[in-house]
Design a protein around this motif. Structure first.
Motif, mmCIF file in Angstrom:
data_model
loop_
_atom_site.group_PDB
_atom_site.id
_atom_site.type_symbol
_atom_site.label_atom_id
_atom_site.label_comp_id
_atom_site.label_asym_id
_atom_site.label_seq_id
_atom_site.Cartn_x
_atom_site.Cartn_y
_atom_site.Cartn_z
ATOM 1 N N ALA A 186 -2.379 -1.871 1.127
ATOM 2 C CA ALA A 186 -3.740 -2.022 0.589
ATOM 3 C C ALA A 186 -4.621 -0.861 1.055
ATOM 4 O O ALA A 186 -5.404 -0.305 0.270
ATOM 5 C CB ALA A 186 -4.333 -3.356 1.031
ATOM 6 N N LEU A 187 -4.492 -0.507 2.319
ATOM 7 C CA LEU A 187 -5.250 0.635 2.844
ATOM 8 C C LEU A 187 -4.832 1.928 2.149
ATOM 9 O O LEU A 187 -5.663 2.755 1.793
ATOM 10 C CB LEU A 187 -5.030 0.765 4.354
ATOM 11 C CG LEU A 187 -5.738 -0.239 5.252
ATOM 12 C CD1 LEU A 187 -5.254 -0.083 6.685
ATOM 13 C CD2 LEU A 187 -7.255 -0.043 5.187
ATOM 14 N N SER B 73 -6.020 -6.649 -1.138
ATOM 15 C CA SER B 73 -6.725 -7.107 0.065
ATOM 16 C C SER B 73 -7.198 -8.544 -0.100
ATOM 17 O O SER B 73 -7.094 -9.359 0.825
ATOM 18 C CB SER B 73 -7.924 -6.195 0.354
ATOM 19 O OG SER B 73 -7.503 -4.890 0.663
ATOM 20 N N SER C 127 -7.390 6.274 -3.639
ATOM 21 C CA SER C 127 -8.605 6.234 -4.454
ATOM 22 C C SER C 127 -9.623 7.248 -3.963
ATOM 23 O O SER C 127 -10.224 7.993 -4.754
ATOM 24 C CB SER C 127 -9.208 4.820 -4.410
ATOM 25 O OG SER C 127 -10.450 4.788 -5.081
ATOM 26 N N TRP D 246 -7.235 2.771 -8.487
ATOM 27 C CA TRP D 246 -6.650 2.493 -7.185
ATOM 28 C C TRP D 246 -7.602 1.746 -6.267
ATOM 29 O O TRP D 246 -7.163 1.004 -5.381
ATOM 30 C CB TRP D 246 -6.148 3.788 -6.541
ATOM 31 C CG TRP D 246 -4.904 4.253 -7.217
ATOM 32 C CD1 TRP D 246 -4.755 5.323 -8.046
ATOM 33 C CD2 TRP D 246 -3.620 3.611 -7.178
ATOM 34 N NE1 TRP D 246 -3.471 5.401 -8.523
ATOM 35 C CE2 TRP D 246 -2.752 4.366 -8.016
ATOM 36 C CE3 TRP D 246 -3.117 2.481 -6.537
ATOM 37 C CZ2 TRP D 246 -1.419 4.014 -8.198
ATOM 38 C CZ3 TRP D 246 -1.789 2.137 -6.725
ATOM 39 C CH2 TRP D 246 -0.956 2.889 -7.546
ATOM 40 N N LYS D 247 -8.890 1.888 -6.488
ATOM 41 C CA LYS D 247 -9.851 1.063 -5.746
ATOM 42 C C LYS D 247 -9.667 -0.400 -6.134
ATOM 43 O O LYS D 247 -9.649 -1.286 -5.267
ATOM 44 C CB LYS D 247 -11.290 1.492 -6.031
ATOM 45 C CG LYS D 247 -12.327 0.688 -5.238
ATOM 46 C CD LYS D 247 -13.739 1.102 -5.566
ATOM 47 C CE LYS D 247 -14.733 0.366 -4.661
ATOM 48 N NZ LYS D 247 -14.568 -1.109 -4.720
ATOM 49 N N ARG E 137 -6.957 -1.771 -7.360
ATOM 50 C CA ARG E 137 -5.661 -2.227 -6.849
ATOM 51 C C ARG E 137 -5.769 -2.567 -5.356
ATOM 52 O O ARG E 137 -5.207 -3.567 -4.890
ATOM 53 C CB ARG E 137 -4.596 -1.148 -7.054
ATOM 54 C CG ARG E 137 -4.167 -0.907 -8.498
ATOM 55 C CD ARG E 137 -3.296 -2.046 -9.032
ATOM 56 N NE ARG E 137 -2.160 -2.331 -8.182
ATOM 57 C CZ ARG E 137 -0.989 -1.674 -8.232
ATOM 58 N NH1 ARG E 137 -0.819 -0.688 -9.119
ATOM 59 N NH2 ARG E 137 -0.002 -1.989 -7.433
ATOM 60 N N SER E 138 -6.463 -1.716 -4.607
ATOM 61 C CA SER E 138 -6.652 -1.943 -3.171
ATOM 62 C C SER E 138 -7.431 -3.228 -2.922
ATOM 63 O O SER E 138 -7.051 -4.056 -2.080
ATOM 64 C CB SER E 138 -7.394 -0.755 -2.544
ATOM 65 O OG SER E 138 -7.655 -0.998 -1.173
ATOM 66 N N ASP E 139 -8.519 -3.415 -3.663
ATOM 67 C CA ASP E 139 -9.352 -4.615 -3.505
ATOM 68 C C ASP E 139 -8.576 -5.877 -3.879
ATOM 69 O O ASP E 139 -8.683 -6.909 -3.196
ATOM 70 C CB ASP E 139 -10.609 -4.508 -4.374
ATOM 71 C CG ASP E 139 -11.573 -3.440 -3.878
ATOM 72 O OD1 ASP E 139 -11.419 -2.992 -2.728
ATOM 73 O OD2 ASP E 139 -12.472 -3.059 -4.650
ATOM 74 N N MET F 61 -3.653 2.366 -0.812
ATOM 75 C CA MET F 61 -4.241 2.421 -2.149
ATOM 76 C C MET F 61 -5.697 2.872 -2.083
ATOM 77 O O MET F 61 -6.172 3.636 -2.930
ATOM 78 C CB MET F 61 -4.138 1.054 -2.826
ATOM 79 C CG MET F 61 -2.720 0.645 -3.190
ATOM 80 S SD MET F 61 -2.649 -1.064 -3.837
ATOM 81 C CE MET F 61 -0.924 -1.186 -4.303
ATOM 82 N N GLY F 62 -6.395 2.412 -1.061
ATOM 83 C CA GLY F 62 -7.791 2.822 -0.871
ATOM 84 C C GLY F 62 -7.914 4.292 -0.530
ATOM 85 O O GLY F 62 -8.811 4.993 -1.026
ATOM 86 N N TRP F 63 -7.010 4.776 0.323
ATOM 87 C CA TRP F 63 -7.020 6.204 0.672
ATOM 88 C C TRP F 63 -6.741 7.060 -0.557
ATOM 89 O O TRP F 63 -7.384 8.088 -0.768
ATOM 90 C CB TRP F 63 -5.980 6.501 1.751
ATOM 91 C CG TRP F 63 -6.181 5.762 3.032
ATOM 92 C CD1 TRP F 63 -7.356 5.285 3.536
ATOM 93 C CD2 TRP F 63 -5.167 5.386 3.975
ATOM 94 N NE1 TRP F 63 -7.141 4.639 4.732
ATOM 95 C CE2 TRP F 63 -5.808 4.689 5.027
ATOM 96 C CE3 TRP F 63 -3.787 5.566 4.033
ATOM 97 C CZ2 TRP F 63 -5.118 4.182 6.132
ATOM 98 C CZ3 TRP F 63 -3.089 5.064 5.125
ATOM 99 C CH2 TRP F 63 -3.752 4.378 6.159
#
Length: 237
Positions: A191-192, A227, A198, A219-220, A222-224, A194-196
């Motif tokens: 999850a992290l 999470s 983004s 990707w934001k 997807r990360s959210d 994916m955030g990186w």
């Protein structure tokens, strides 16, 4: 590799003494004793774990470092990633502050060693190594708008850095989604990651060749989503 050395016994005694004031040491003490006993009985995995633990704490350092490097030379992914962390995070020992001087993490040559070990582990399929390399590039990217001193000039990102981070992140996510049993990190790290990814797509650094508003948002999201899924799963448990 010798197991029950004078340095190791001294470390164990220090931990036992610490228990008098902090019971939180009990779990680590039990794990250390169990690991050492298993290694003494010929458990190869426990022996590698023990060598890595000693290395990271500066105990019998040269012997353990040599042993872990030998394993890394045989393409042991765990040994490779642990050497990567050693050279970027250094040595820490709760009972001996002098141990932190063993590895100078400000030395650029140690940073290079760290990246080389992570690169090799990533080539062998370690998602942990891939995520760590992406994280390092992400950290530099976050600081892109800050004034960069002459000492930090080497940390300026290049087009190759952005491309490398993108490729590593996508490869790591692909392994996670399609061959999860080979993924050596937790869901939360993905999850992290994916955030990186983004954030890297969102970077307006002139060197970036991957800038994309669409991919940033994708990707934001997807990360959210991951999470939130993990949060709900944790709450249900």
């Amino acid at each position: 590799m010798e197991i029950l050395t004078k340095e190791w016994k001294s470390y164990i005694e220090s931990m036992k003494s610490a228990l008098a004031e902090d019971k939180d040491w009990q779990e680590e003490l039990d794990l250390c004793l169990e690991r050492a006993e298993d290694a003494k009985n010929g458990d190869e995995e426990a022996l590698v774990d023990l060598a890595v633990y000693k290395m990271n704490h500066g105990i019998d350092f040269e012997e353990c470092l040599s042993f872990v490097k030998e394993k890394a030379g045989l393409n042991d992914v765990y040994a490779l990633t642990q050497l990567g962390f050693l050279y970027c995070m250094g040595v820490y020992n709760s009972f001996d502050d002098s141990k932190k001087n063993i590895i100078d993490i400000e030395d650029s040559t140690n940073e290079e060693k760290s990246n080389l070990y992570f690169d090799k582990a990533a080539e062998l399929g370690s998602v942990q190594a891939m995520a760590t390399l992406v994280n390092h590039i992400w950290i530099y990217g976050r600081n892109q708008n800050k004034e960069i001193s002459e000492k930090e000039d080497s940390f300026k990102l290049t087009a190759a850095d952005f491309t490398k981070a993108e490729n590593l992140a996508l490869k790591a996510i692909h392994i996670y989604e399609n061959n999860n049993e080979e993924c050596d990190v937790s869901d939360s790290i993905i999850a992290l990651l994916m955030g990186w990814l983004s954030d890297l797509y969102a970077s307006k650094n002139p060197a970036s060749t991957i800038y994309s508003e669409e991919k940033t948002q994708y990707w934001k999201n997807r990360s959210d989503e991951l999470s939130e899924k993990l949060k709900e799963s944790g709450e249900k448990k």
